[in-house]
Design a protein around this motif. Structure first.
Motif, PDB file in Angstrom:
ATOM      1  N   UNK A 131       0.796  -1.228   0.000  1.00 39.95           N
ATOM      2  CA  UNK A 131       0.000   0.000   0.000  1.00 39.95           C
ATOM      3  C   UNK A 131       0.828   1.278   0.000  1.00 39.95           C
ATOM      4  N   UNK A 132       2.117   1.175  -0.305  1.00 38.07           N
ATOM      5  CA  UNK A 132       2.927   2.389  -0.411  1.00 38.07           C
ATOM      6  C   UNK A 132       2.617   3.105  -1.719  1.00 38.07           C
ATOM      7  N   UNK A 133       2.404   4.410  -1.623  1.00 45.12           N
ATOM      8  CA  UNK A 133       2.146   5.213  -2.815  1.00 45.12           C
ATOM      9  C   UNK A 133       3.501   5.571  -3.446  1.00 45.12           C
ATOM     10  N   UNK A 134       3.752   5.042  -4.643  1.00 43.67           N
ATOM     11  CA  UNK A 134       5.031   5.267  -5.312  1.00 43.67           C
ATOM     12  C   UNK A 134       4.847   6.100  -6.588  1.00 43.67           C
ATOM     13  N   UNK A 135       3.731   6.816  -6.654  1.00 39.90           N
ATOM     14  CA  UNK A 135       3.400   7.590  -7.854  1.00 39.90           C
ATOM     15  C   UNK A 135       4.506   8.565  -8.228  1.00 39.90           C
ATOM     16  N   UNK A 136       5.003   9.302  -7.252  1.00 39.58           N
ATOM     17  CA  UNK A 136       5.979  10.353  -7.546  1.00 39.58           C
ATOM     18  C   UNK A 136       7.336   9.800  -7.966  1.00 39.58           C
ATOM     19  N   UNK A 137       7.582   8.515  -7.693  1.00 36.77           N
ATOM     20  CA  UNK A 137       8.885   7.944  -8.041  1.00 36.77           C
ATOM     21  C   UNK A 137       9.011   7.639  -9.536  1.00 36.77           C
ATOM     22  N   UNK A 138       7.893   7.626 -10.256  1.00 42.72           N
ATOM     23  CA  UNK A 138       7.933   7.219 -11.669  1.00 42.72           C
ATOM     24  C   UNK A 138       7.171   8.214 -12.539  1.00 42.72           C
ATOM     25  N   UNK A 139       7.697   9.444 -12.687  1.00 39.17           N
ATOM     26  CA  UNK A 139       6.970  10.472 -13.450  1.00 39.17           C
ATOM     27  C   UNK A 139       6.740  10.099 -14.909  1.00 39.17           C
ATOM     28  N   UNK A 140       7.595   9.226 -15.481  1.00 40.85           N
ATOM     29  CA  UNK A 140       7.416   8.848 -16.885  1.00 40.85           C
ATOM     30  C   UNK A 140       6.183   7.973 -17.097  1.00 40.85           C
ATOM     31  N   UNK A 141       5.553   7.521 -15.995  1.00 38.73           N
ATOM     32  CA  UNK A 141       4.377   6.662 -16.101  1.00 38.73           C
ATOM     33  C   UNK A 141       3.082   7.399 -15.761  1.00 38.73           C
ATOM     34  N   UNK A 142       3.109   8.716 -15.711  1.00 36.03           N
ATOM     35  CA  UNK A 142       1.971   9.462 -15.173  1.00 36.03           C
ATOM     36  C   UNK A 142       1.071  10.107 -16.215  1.00 36.03           C
ATOM     37  N   UNK A 143       1.359   9.936 -17.491  1.00 33.57           N
ATOM     38  CA  UNK A 143       0.505  10.535 -18.516  1.00 33.57           C
ATOM     39  C   UNK A 143      -0.601   9.549 -18.890  1.00 33.57           C
ATOM     40  N   UNK A 144      -1.667   9.569 -18.109  1.00 29.99           N
ATOM     41  CA  UNK A 144      -2.752   8.619 -18.306  1.00 29.99           C
ATOM     42  C   UNK A 144      -3.489   8.806 -19.617  1.00 29.99           C
ATOM     43  N   UNK A 145      -3.650  10.043 -20.051  1.00 33.60           N
ATOM     44  CA  UNK A 145      -4.369  10.298 -21.305  1.00 33.60           C
ATOM     45  C   UNK A 145      -3.615   9.741 -22.507  1.00 33.60           C
ATOM     46  N   UNK A 146      -2.298   9.776 -22.440  1.00 35.35           N
ATOM     47  CA  UNK A 146      -1.485   9.271 -23.545  1.00 35.35           C
ATOM     48  C   UNK A 146      -1.410   7.744 -23.528  1.00 35.35           C
ATOM     49  N   UNK A 147      -1.437   7.147 -22.333  1.00 33.55           N
ATOM     50  CA  UNK A 147      -1.194   5.708 -22.212  1.00 33.55           C
ATOM     51  C   UNK A 147      -2.455   4.852 -22.348  1.00 33.55           C
ATOM     52  N   UNK A 148      -3.629   5.431 -22.027  1.00 35.18           N
ATOM     53  CA  UNK A 148      -4.835   4.604 -21.932  1.00 35.18           C
ATOM     54  C   UNK A 148      -5.954   5.096 -22.837  1.00 35.18           C
ATOM     55  N   UNK A 149      -6.699   4.137 -23.388  1.00 33.59           N
ATOM     56  CA  UNK A 149      -7.967   4.435 -24.056  1.00 33.59           C
ATOM     57  C   UNK A 149      -9.073   4.210 -23.025  1.00 33.59           C
ATOM     58  N   UNK A 150      -9.103   5.012 -22.017  1.00 32.00           N
ATOM     59  CA  UNK A 150     -10.082   4.864 -20.937  1.00 32.00           C
ATOM     60  C   UNK A 150     -10.053   6.134 -20.107  1.00 32.00           C
ATOM     61  N   UNK A 151     -11.131   6.362 -19.377  1.00 33.72           N
ATOM     62  CA  UNK A 151     -11.194   7.481 -18.449  1.00 33.72           C
ATOM     63  C   UNK A 151     -10.844   7.031 -17.044  1.00 33.72           C
ATOM     64  N   UNK A 152     -11.382   5.866 -16.650  1.00 35.74           N
ATOM     65  CA  UNK A 152     -11.130   5.309 -15.327  1.00 35.74           C
ATOM     66  C   UNK A 152     -10.747   3.837 -15.457  1.00 35.74           C
ATOM     67  N   UNK A 153      -9.878   3.389 -14.583  1.00 29.76           N
ATOM     68  CA  UNK A 153      -9.524   1.975 -14.616  1.00 29.76           C
ATOM     69  C   UNK A 153      -8.670   1.587 -13.433  1.00 29.76           C
ATOM     70  N   UNK A 154      -8.630   0.287 -13.155  1.00 30.64           N
ATOM     71  CA  UNK A 154      -7.726  -0.269 -12.146  1.00 30.64           C
ATOM     72  C   UNK A 154      -7.019  -1.453 -12.787  1.00 30.64           C
ATOM     73  N   UNK A 155      -5.684  -1.404 -12.802  1.00 29.75           N
ATOM     74  CA  UNK A 155      -4.891  -2.385 -13.527  1.00 29.75           C
ATOM     75  C   UNK A 155      -3.865  -3.024 -12.594  1.00 29.75           C
ATOM     76  N   UNK A 156      -3.633  -4.311 -12.792  1.00 30.83           N
ATOM     77  CA  UNK A 156      -2.621  -5.053 -12.040  1.00 30.83           C
ATOM     78  C   UNK A 156      -1.382  -5.157 -12.925  1.00 30.83           C
ATOM     79  N   UNK A 157      -0.218  -4.808 -12.367  1.00 32.85           N
ATOM     80  CA  UNK A 157       0.950  -4.646 -13.228  1.00 32.85           C
ATOM     81  C   UNK A 157       2.242  -4.874 -12.463  1.00 32.85           C
ATOM     82  N   UNK A 158       3.321  -4.865 -13.218  1.00 27.15           N
ATOM     83  CA  UNK A 158       4.668  -4.966 -12.658  1.00 27.15           C
ATOM     84  C   UNK A 158       5.498  -3.833 -13.265  1.00 27.15           C
ATOM     85  N   UNK A 159       6.073  -3.012 -12.396  1.00 26.67           N
ATOM     86  CA  UNK A 159       6.944  -1.924 -12.844  1.00 26.67           C
ATOM     87  C   UNK A 159       8.376  -2.445 -12.868  1.00 26.67           C
TER      88      UNK A 159
END
Length: 777
Positions: free
Chosen positions: A514-542
């Motif tokens: 549950x650690x928020x690591x959003x700020x550690x990966x700014x290159x992954x923060x452009x949701x409009x460019x990366x997704x064809x969706x408005x809202x979503x929850x995805x399981x992933x590996x960084x």
């Protein structure tokens, strides 16, 4: 007489007076009134799906379950003005209708432990919307003998064209409810139920009966259809019962019922957890409503019409028809006869821009709105909905590609399909409830100007996938890929497991602990460019990759632990991160966790844009070949996943299997021994334990696999940990007298050859620290 102790609580937009919260209502279980109120507030989003619009009969226990209890049908004179009610029956009783969480809190404060619902729903109070078969066994009857009877009755009911849903009563019985269209009075529905029950009872006359008098049952199970009467009721799904243990009338899947041996296992203590973990087994029950089998008309076979541009169509479809060439597009032409009903469909439509189409059946056509950002996920979020031309009824099941050059060209997927009901008419719009296996919720649509409408959700979802902490699904382990066509296989990425939340283009990333690591990966923060969706929850590996494209765990951990905006930005260029997404739990207004894996993979592929740092974790059918490739390239291993499996949040499940190239385990450091020689100032070996259930099991010492840099990293972490006198781990310790014991906080990964007879690791070797995990994972 004890003085009443009260306080006011804000519940949604209401203020509710609560009294005597510390009164014990279930003495054997020491359950307070406050806990009963909290229970009903917790299940409110789901229980309201089933009881909203229904008249309720209450069973109150003001002095607890062993005190005097009584039925209450009339709304008290002192009830708040906002509490909805309806006057029904010859006696003109004012029945309470629960419409919001505050209603449930107010009722629970009266010690209304049990909520019993009448069978009709607003506005059709005189027409039941389900048939109920109440299997009532005699006292002392073995529940395991009741389940086969329920399964036989299920098969019988299905043969008549109904979809039966099942729940425990919270006592010794079982309720089977079959949704029907609310068109017929109680007597007509009773006769239809009787036509099913009589031959069933005749075939099983030695074990079941229709005799209502107990002395005539002779130890047999009563198939009670006599509740299908005006003014009669059944206990509501998710209602408590006023009995020892605080049991709950729990909706179940038929598979769950098959495995159930004691219905009392579902209670106030675990019902909410089950609901949030497994979902509502009665999700979308209204969508399965059908006509009574005694009143169904035989449908004539549809006539096949030749293609024609001049076919006749209703006046409402003229605009629709003019925009399409039916010799080129596979869309329906609207030539079928229309039958009035209350169906809806939501399409995910890849036209010039991705959007969703909401279509509600009215007057023989589908009234349609284009919703660019999809259905609102929870109250307070408003979505623009642009009304488009009416569509023909056949569009309910249209799923395909509209050819290039045609109006609306692109893929059209059915996103949700079911029944809807208008719950309230307003001056410039209406409230409506959607009911389907994909989406259940209440919405409001309001006209602003011309064809522009505003769509918003009215009710809270039971699980808010965008705001709540969702635990990821966990896997079991296997030594080699399974030999079965039931599985697909994909790489096990050696990185940081993360759940990616997308909300209106904004991205949040959280690790398994549950650690928020959003700020550690700014290159992954452009949701409009990366997704064809408005809202979503995805399981992933960084991951971070080396020059050969292989993930390097140490690099991504370095990224995760980096601080300072300038430093982080620099690392995005020198050590960029990528995110491999392998599952989709939620997308644009609806949960996907109950969809089979391959279907979720389809939604996932459709939602990810190419050529961004977000990548789809590809899968293959040949597990052996993939595992050999993982060995050849010295990768961590592979995953095997059942094609039809659901997603089980927070559960370790054998639907997913982890097959590692080397045998490893995640362990916790519980202490260390004094070092010698060059390691005299650090440590000799690390004492380790593995979490098994709720216990820590001792696995021995690990003293190899460290280089100088690693020793420094470990020592840095150990200095942060509190020393203790004795370890809480279970087992026979080695070198306990020369060990410094630690709080079990620091996690690491070790490899080993096998277990010794006393369950210690043989030849353990340190692999790496695991700061991305929690000690409870």
């Amino acid at each position: 007489m004890a003085k009443k102790q009260s306080q006011w609580a804000q519940v949604g937009k209401r203020k509710v007076e609560l009294s005597n919260l510390e009164k014990i209502l279930f003495p054997e279980d020491e359950i307070l009134k406050a806990e009963v109120i909290q229970y009903y507030l917790s299940v409110a989003p789901t229980i309201l799906q089933h009881i909203k619009g229904r008249a309720l009969t209450l069973i109150r226990f003001p002095d607890g379950i062993h005190g005097e209890s009584f039925y209450q049908k009339n709304r008290p004179d002192w009830a708040p003005d906002w509490l909805e009610f309806v006057t029904l029956g010859k006696e003109k009783k004012d029945y309470i209708i629960a419409t919001e969480p505050a209603s449930l809190v107010w009722l629970a404060n009266l010690a209304s432990l049990e909520l019993h619902q009448l069978h009709g729903r607003k506005p059709n109070f005189d027409c039941p919307d389900y048939m109920v078969f109440d299997l009532d066994p005699p006292e002392g009857y073995d529940f395991k003998k009741l389940v086969p009877i329920a399964l036989q009755l299920k098969a019988t009911i299905e043969a008549y064209g109904y979809t039966p849903f099942v729940k425990t009563t919270g006592g010794k019985g079982i309720h089977i409810c079959c949704p029907i269209e609310p068109k017929w009075d109680f007597h007509t529905v009773f006769e239809a139920a009787e036509a099913i029950a009589k031959p069933f009872v005749e075939d099983l006359s030695s074990s079941v009966t229709l005799q209502i008098k107990k002395d005539a049952r002779k130890g047999r199970v009563l198939v009670d259809i006599f509740r299908i009467r005006s003014g009669q009721s059944i206990v509501s799904p998710y209602s408590l019962r006023g009995r020892v243990g605080a049991p709950v009338s729990m909706p179940l899947t038929w598979d769950e019922l098959t495995e159930l041996t004691d219905p009392k296992i579902y209670s106030i203590k675990n019902a909410v957890d089950k609901l949030e973990r497994d979902g509502d087994a009665w999700e979308g029950i209204d969508a399965y409503a059908v006509e009574l089998h005694t009143h169904r008309k035989k449908k004539a076979a549809p006539k096949k019409l030749p293609p024609s541009k001049k076919h006749k169509s209703p006046e409402q479809l003229e605009t629709y028809t003019k925009k399409r060439d039916f010799e080129k597009t596979p869309e329906p032409s609207g030539t079928k006869p229309d039958i009035a009903g209350n169906s809806f469909v939501v399409h995910r439509h890849h036209a010039s821009r991705l959007h969703y189409d909401l279509r509600l059946e009215q007057d023989g056509v589908l009234k349609s709105w284009a919703v660019p950002k999809g259905l609102p996920p929870y109250p307070g979020v408003k979505r623009l909905a642009v009304q488009t031309e009416d569509h023909p009824m056949e569009y309910l099941t249209f799923d395909g590609r509209i050819p290039k050059g045609q109006y609306g060209a692109g893929e059209m997927w059915i996103y949700a399909l079911g029944k809807y009901q208008i719950t309230k008419d307003k001056k410039d719009g209406f409230y409506f409830r959607l009911s389907s296996k994909e989406i259940s919720g209440e919405y409001r649509i309001h006209k602003m100007k011309d064809k522009e409408w505003l769509l918003e959700r009215v009710d809270e979802p039971q699980v808010n996938y965008l705001k709540q902490t969702i635990e990821p699904m966990l896997s079991e382990t296997a030594e080699k890929p399974p030999k079965s066509d039931d599985y697909i296989f994909e790489m096990k990425w050696d990185g940081i497991r993360a759940l990616i939340v997308l909300e209106d283009g904004q991205i949040t990333m959280r690790t398994r602990n549950h650690n928020d690591i959003t700020n550690q990966f700014p290159e992954l923060l452009d949701g409009n460019k990366a997704f064809r969706a408005t809202n979503g929850l995805f399981d992933a590996e960084i991951v971070c990759l080396d020059d050969e494209g292989k993930p390097v765990f140490k690099r991504v951990i370095n990224r995760m632990s980096s601080t300072g905006e300038t430093n982080i930005q620099k690392l995005t260029r020198s050590n960029p991160a990528y995110c491999y997404i392998f599952d989709c739990l939620y997308l644009d207004g609806r949960s996907l966790i109950h969809e089979p894996l391959l279907k979720r993979k389809e939604w996932l592929r459709d939602a990810i844009r190419p050529e961004t740092p977000y990548r789809i974790s590809e899968f293959v059918d040949d597990g052996d070949a993939l595992f050999e490739a993982a060995k050849l390239h010295t990768l961590e291993g592979i995953m095997a996943k059942q094609k039809t499996s659901k997603y089980f949040p927070a559960k370790r499940n054998d639907c997913w299997l982890k097959i590692k190239v080397r045998q490893t385990a995640e362990v916790v450091i519980i202490g260390y021994t004094k070092g010698k020689g060059e390691r005299a100032v650090t440590f000799g070996a690390l004492q380790i334990a593995e979490r098994v259930g709720d216990a820590l099991e001792y696995r021995g010492k690990v003293g190899t696999g460290f280089d100088d840099a690693t020793v420094k990293d470990i020592l840095k972490e150990l200095k942060k940990v509190e020393r203790i006198k004795k370890s809480t781990a279970v087992g026979k310790f080695v070198d306990a007298n020369i060990t410094t014991w630690l709080e079990p906080i620091v996690l690491m990964e070790v490899s080993y050859s096998k277990f010794t007879p006393d369950r210690m690791f043989r030849e353990p070797v340190f692999v790496r620290l695991r700061p991305d995990l929690s000690v409870v994972d």
